[in-house]
Motif scaffolding. Structure first.
Motif, PDB file in Angstrom:
ATOM      1  N   LYS A 211       0.814  -1.214   0.000  1.00 44.66           N
ATOM      2  CA  LYS A 211       0.000   0.000   0.000  1.00 44.66           C
ATOM      3  C   LYS A 211       0.849   1.266   0.000  1.00 44.66           C
ATOM      4  CE  LYS A 211      -3.818   0.794   0.374  1.00 44.66           C
ATOM      5  NZ  LYS A 211      -4.803   1.169  -0.678  1.00 44.66           N
ATOM      6  N   ALA A 212       2.070   1.173   0.482  1.00 47.56           N
ATOM      7  CA  ALA A 212       2.920   2.367   0.588  1.00 47.56           C
ATOM      8  C   ALA A 212       3.410   2.858  -0.770  1.00 47.56           C
ATOM      9  CB  ALA A 212       4.113   2.085   1.501  1.00 47.56           C
ATOM     10  N   ARG A 213       3.373   1.995  -1.757  1.00 48.41           N
ATOM     11  CA  ARG A 213       3.883   2.387  -3.072  1.00 48.41           C
ATOM     12  C   ARG A 213       2.851   3.211  -3.834  1.00 48.41           C
ATOM     13  NH1 ARG A 213       5.414  -1.621  -8.210  1.00 48.41           N
ATOM     14  NH2 ARG A 213       5.610   0.037  -9.765  1.00 48.41           N
ATOM     15  N   THR A 214       3.272   4.344  -4.337  1.00 50.94           N
ATOM     16  CA  THR A 214       2.445   5.104  -5.280  1.00 50.94           C
ATOM     17  C   THR A 214       2.658   4.483  -6.652  1.00 50.94           C
ATOM     18  OG1 THR A 214       2.636   7.143  -4.001  1.00 50.94           O
ATOM     19  CG2 THR A 214       1.995   7.352  -6.316  1.00 50.94           C
ATOM     20  N   LEU A 215       1.651   3.823  -7.147  1.00 53.54           N
ATOM     21  CA  LEU A 215       1.803   3.081  -8.395  1.00 53.54           C
ATOM     22  C   LEU A 215       2.099   4.006  -9.566  1.00 53.54           C
ATOM     23  CD1 LEU A 215      -1.090   0.537  -7.854  1.00 53.54           C
ATOM     24  CD2 LEU A 215       1.348   0.027  -7.850  1.00 53.54           C
ATOM     25  N   ASP A 216       1.393   5.139  -9.642  1.00 47.08           N
ATOM     26  CA  ASP A 216       1.619   6.129 -10.688  1.00 47.08           C
ATOM     27  C   ASP A 216       0.757   7.342 -10.372  1.00 47.08           C
ATOM     28  OD1 ASP A 216      -1.087   5.840 -12.149  1.00 47.08           O
ATOM     29  OD2 ASP A 216      -0.296   3.794 -12.220  1.00 47.08           O
ATOM     30  N   ASP A 217       0.935   8.368 -11.140  1.00 48.48           N
ATOM     31  CA  ASP A 217       0.154   9.595 -10.960  1.00 48.48           C
ATOM     32  C   ASP A 217      -0.919   9.749 -12.030  1.00 48.48           C
ATOM     33  OD1 ASP A 217       1.613  10.482  -8.689  1.00 48.48           O
ATOM     34  OD2 ASP A 217       3.241  11.122 -10.013  1.00 48.48           O
ATOM     35  N   PRO A 224      -5.217   7.556 -11.759  1.00 51.22           N
ATOM     36  CA  PRO A 224      -4.112   6.778 -11.183  1.00 51.22           C
ATOM     37  C   PRO A 224      -4.530   5.338 -10.908  1.00 51.22           C
ATOM     38  CG  PRO A 224      -4.300   8.911 -10.099  1.00 51.22           C
ATOM     39  CD  PRO A 224      -5.520   8.756 -10.958  1.00 51.22           C
ATOM     40  N   SER A 225      -3.587   4.442 -10.984  1.00 51.84           N
ATOM     41  CA  SER A 225      -3.843   3.047 -10.627  1.00 51.84           C
ATOM     42  C   SER A 225      -4.046   2.946  -9.116  1.00 51.84           C
ATOM     43  CB  SER A 225      -2.669   2.166 -11.052  1.00 51.84           C
ATOM     44  OG  SER A 225      -2.420   2.288 -12.436  1.00 51.84           O
ATOM     45  N   ASN A 226      -4.843   1.974  -8.691  1.00 51.86           N
ATOM     46  CA  ASN A 226      -5.075   1.819  -7.254  1.00 51.86           C
ATOM     47  C   ASN A 226      -5.038   0.359  -6.835  1.00 51.86           C
ATOM     48  OD1 ASN A 226      -7.807   1.835  -8.682  1.00 51.86           O
ATOM     49  ND2 ASN A 226      -8.434   1.106  -6.659  1.00 51.86           N
ATOM     50  N   LEU A 227      -4.435   0.121  -5.670  1.00 54.93           N
ATOM     51  CA  LEU A 227      -4.371  -1.202  -5.063  1.00 54.93           C
ATOM     52  C   LEU A 227      -5.302  -1.215  -3.869  1.00 54.93           C
ATOM     53  CD1 LEU A 227      -1.328  -3.426  -4.274  1.00 54.93           C
ATOM     54  CD2 LEU A 227      -2.927  -2.874  -2.445  1.00 54.93           C
ATOM     55  N   GLU A 228      -6.177  -2.229  -3.829  1.00 52.65           N
ATOM     56  CA  GLU A 228      -7.115  -2.362  -2.720  1.00 52.65           C
ATOM     57  C   GLU A 228      -6.988  -3.752  -2.094  1.00 52.65           C
ATOM     58  OE1 GLU A 228      -8.681   0.219  -1.681  1.00 52.65           O
ATOM     59  OE2 GLU A 228      -8.099   1.443  -3.424  1.00 52.65           O
ATOM     60  N   ILE A 229      -6.979  -3.775  -0.758  1.00 52.64           N
ATOM     61  CA  ILE A 229      -6.999  -5.038  -0.017  1.00 52.64           C
ATOM     62  C   ILE A 229      -8.462  -5.483   0.082  1.00 52.64           C
ATOM     63  CG2 ILE A 229      -6.444  -6.183   2.163  1.00 52.64           C
ATOM     64  CD1 ILE A 229      -4.374  -3.861   2.588  1.00 52.64           C
ATOM     65  N   THR A 230      -8.748  -6.668  -0.423  1.00 45.79           N
ATOM     66  CA  THR A 230     -10.151  -7.096  -0.491  1.00 45.79           C
ATOM     67  C   THR A 230     -10.535  -8.096   0.590  1.00 45.79           C
ATOM     68  OG1 THR A 230      -9.558  -8.806  -2.121  1.00 45.79           O
ATOM     69  CG2 THR A 230     -10.281  -6.657  -2.972  1.00 45.79           C
ATOM     70  N   THR A 231      -9.570  -8.791   1.185  1.00 45.73           N
ATOM     71  CA  THR A 231      -9.900  -9.683   2.296  1.00 45.73           C
ATOM     72  C   THR A 231      -8.634 -10.073   3.043  1.00 45.73           C
ATOM     73  OG1 THR A 231     -11.074 -11.695   2.963  1.00 45.73           O
ATOM     74  CG2 THR A 231      -9.731 -11.843   0.987  1.00 45.73           C
ATOM     75  N   ILE A 232      -8.776 -10.318   4.367  1.00 47.47           N
ATOM     76  CA  ILE A 232      -7.721 -10.880   5.209  1.00 47.47           C
ATOM     77  C   ILE A 232      -8.380 -11.976   6.040  1.00 47.47           C
ATOM     78  CG2 ILE A 232      -6.026 -10.463   7.032  1.00 47.47           C
ATOM     79  CD1 ILE A 232      -5.946  -7.545   6.167  1.00 47.47           C
ATOM     80  N   PHE A 267       4.721  -8.290  -7.136  1.00 48.14           N
ATOM     81  CA  PHE A 267       4.167  -9.054  -6.021  1.00 48.14           C
ATOM     82  C   PHE A 267       5.153 -10.132  -5.565  1.00 48.14           C
ATOM     83  CE2 PHE A 267      -0.419  -8.295  -7.653  1.00 48.14           C
ATOM     84  CZ  PHE A 267      -0.524  -7.137  -6.904  1.00 48.14           C
ATOM     85  N   ASP A 268       5.723 -10.859  -6.520  1.00 50.09           N
ATOM     86  CA  ASP A 268       6.659 -11.941  -6.196  1.00 50.09           C
ATOM     87  C   ASP A 268       7.891 -11.408  -5.475  1.00 50.09           C
ATOM     88  OD1 ASP A 268       4.973 -13.788  -7.379  1.00 50.09           O
ATOM     89  OD2 ASP A 268       6.040 -13.794  -9.290  1.00 50.09           O
ATOM     90  N   THR A 269       8.391 -10.262  -5.936  1.00 51.29           N
ATOM     91  CA  THR A 269       9.592  -9.682  -5.337  1.00 51.29           C
ATOM     92  C   THR A 269       9.347  -9.247  -3.894  1.00 51.29           C
ATOM     93  OG1 THR A 269      10.422  -8.924  -7.479  1.00 51.29           O
ATOM     94  CG2 THR A 269      11.298  -7.826  -5.523  1.00 51.29           C
ATOM     95  N   VAL A 270       8.235  -8.566  -3.670  1.00 54.97           N
ATOM     96  CA  VAL A 270       7.899  -8.118  -2.314  1.00 54.97           C
ATOM     97  C   VAL A 270       7.731  -9.314  -1.386  1.00 54.97           C
ATOM     98  CG1 VAL A 270       6.161  -6.946  -0.906  1.00 54.97           C
ATOM     99  CG2 VAL A 270       6.865  -5.961  -3.089  1.00 54.97           C
ATOM    100  N   ALA A 271       7.056 -10.343  -1.865  1.00 54.03           N
ATOM    101  CA  ALA A 271       6.834 -11.533  -1.041  1.00 54.03           C
ATOM    102  C   ALA A 271       8.145 -12.246  -0.731  1.00 54.03           C
ATOM    103  CB  ALA A 271       5.871 -12.484  -1.750  1.00 54.03           C
ATOM    104  N   ARG A 272       9.014 -12.359  -1.713  1.00 55.29           N
ATOM    105  CA  ARG A 272      10.296 -13.036  -1.496  1.00 55.29           C
ATOM    106  C   ARG A 272      11.149 -12.284  -0.473  1.00 55.29           C
ATOM    107  NH1 ARG A 272      11.778 -12.980  -6.308  1.00 55.29           N
ATOM    108  NH2 ARG A 272      13.127 -11.118  -6.231  1.00 55.29           N
ATOM    109  N   ASP A 273      11.207 -10.946  -0.609  1.00 54.85           N
ATOM    110  CA  ASP A 273      11.998 -10.152   0.325  1.00 54.85           C
ATOM    111  C   ASP A 273      11.432 -10.235   1.744  1.00 54.85           C
ATOM    112  OD1 ASP A 273      13.555  -9.452  -1.805  1.00 54.85           O
ATOM    113  OD2 ASP A 273      12.721  -7.426  -2.021  1.00 54.85           O
TER     114      ASP A 273
END
Length: 380
Positions: A211-217, A224-232, A267-273
């Motif tokens: 969520k901290a990443r600004t995908l674009d302006d 702008p593109s948006n990321l939403e968390i849909t379930t936990i 997504f893969d990179t963030v998860a691996r790190d």
């Protein structure tokens, strides 16, 4: 000439909730055959699809739509039978009235006014737009490519209008990607956290990083593109147990700044790190629903806008808003624009369409067909 209201009612009375067809495609095929179209039924899995064409010359103007509808929801909340297609107060009531059986009926009624045309008219009708869309338009597009069938331009009859008929067309759509992150730790007693590995803080940190990443302006003609968390979810019913695993789903609606593949790799990179830092195992499953696209301004888009100006006196909004549609598949064949009814009641209880709007859309589609072959072919 065919009556658009009667056609709309005939289609609504077919309870074609995805993946059921319930005779809807038979209804369309019978009418188009009577109008001189050569119809090809394309069944993939449980899904019925139809490609129909009249004429062999170019250009080929295609109308794309879907006969499948979403479930009715709580039936007792409907004032009238959702598949009864009754008319009350100038409105045809029923599931699929605006999304999008009314538009299919309007285009068919418009075509019935033209016994012939300078080039070709075609229909691409699917029964898998409201579902997972794996056996619908995307499969028909592959079939068209394999058979060498050429479509020059396409109108998709989605309910693109916002508050009044013709006030908005869709000249593009954002892409969509879903991802499920599963973090596996070690279950244990909450009083002895040193003996466990709680997956929830790891998942929270991972989601916070996403969520901290600004995908674009933004991008030309796109927000702008948006990321939403849909379930936990953890599935943990105990108060004294650190869970073994936790899962979350996210969705990104993205403009042409990105591709689905690039976002999946991110997504893969963030998860691996995060896995390396936390010691937890993290699995990612990504699914790309469609890529972003834009039909550039030009003669085809201008023609539609001009017809709307003439018919309704409106400067239509050339929009890229909303969710995905089957235009995302058709754009691989040709320029594609969405122009249809007002979508205020789509997917709602008591979905309905004004009879006046059906008549007006039929007139607009007729004018569009005439203008199209005048501009891109020689009228006959």
């Amino acid at each position: 000439m065919l009556d658009v209201t009667t056609l709309t009612q005939a289609l609504i009375t077919r309870p074609s909730v995805t993946p059921a067809d319930a005779g809807a495609m038979d209804t369309v095929e019978t009418i188009l055959t009577d109008l001189g179209f050569t119809c090809t039924r394309l069944a993939f899995g449980e899904i019925e699809n139809l490609y129909a064409r009249r004429g062999t010359a170019s250009p080929n103007l295609c109308f794309a739509g879907h006969t499948d509808v979403v479930p009715v929801g709580v039936r007792t909340l409907w004032k009238y039978d959702p598949f009864g297609a009754e008319i009350h107060d100038g409105q045809v009531i029923g599931r699929g009235a605006v999304d999008m059986k009314g538009a299919i009926a309007a285009w068919i009624a418009a075509v019935s006014r033209f016994p012939d045309q300078a080039g070709s008219l075609s229909f691409l009708i699917t029964g898998d737009e409201e579902g997972v869309a794996t056996d619908g338009t995307v499969r028909v597009v592959d079939w068209l490519k394999q058979t060498g069938e050429v479509i020059d331009h396409c109108i998709v009859g989605e309910p693109s209008s916002s508050t009044q008929l013709g006030d908005m067309i869709k000249v593009g759509r954002r892409g969509s990607i879903n991802a499920t992150f599963t973090v596996t730790g070690k279950q244990g007693h909450v009083a002895y956290p040193q003996r466990a590995l709680n997956p929830l803080p790891v998942l929270v940190d991972l989601l916070a990083e996403l969520k901290a990443r600004t995908l674009d302006d933004g991008y030309a003609s796109f927000p702008p593109s948006n990321l939403e968390i849909t379930t936990i979810d953890t599935g943990n019913t105990a108060t004294n147990v650190i869970p073994q695993a936790a899962r979350a789903r996210v969705n990104i609606r993205f403009n042409p700044t990105h591709t689905g593949v690039a976002l999946s790799q991110w997504f893969d990179t963030v998860a691996r790190d995060m896995a390396e830092r936390s010691g937890a195992a993290i699995e990612v499953q990504s699914s790309i629903s469609g890529e972003a696209f834009l039909t550039e301004a030009g003669p085809f888009v201008d023609l539609i806008a001009d017809v709307i100006q003439t018919q309704f006196g409106l400067d239509t909004d050339r929009s890229t808003t909303g969710g995905t549609s089957d235009a995302r598949f058709i754009r691989n064949l040709c320029p594609v624009v969405e122009f249809g009814l007002v979508g205020q009641t789509m997917h709602q209880i008591n979905e309905c369409v004004a009879v006046a709007d059906l008549d007006a859309l039929t007139d607009a589609y007729s004018a569009l067909i005439e203008a199209y072959f005048s501009k891109f072919g020689s009228a006959s």
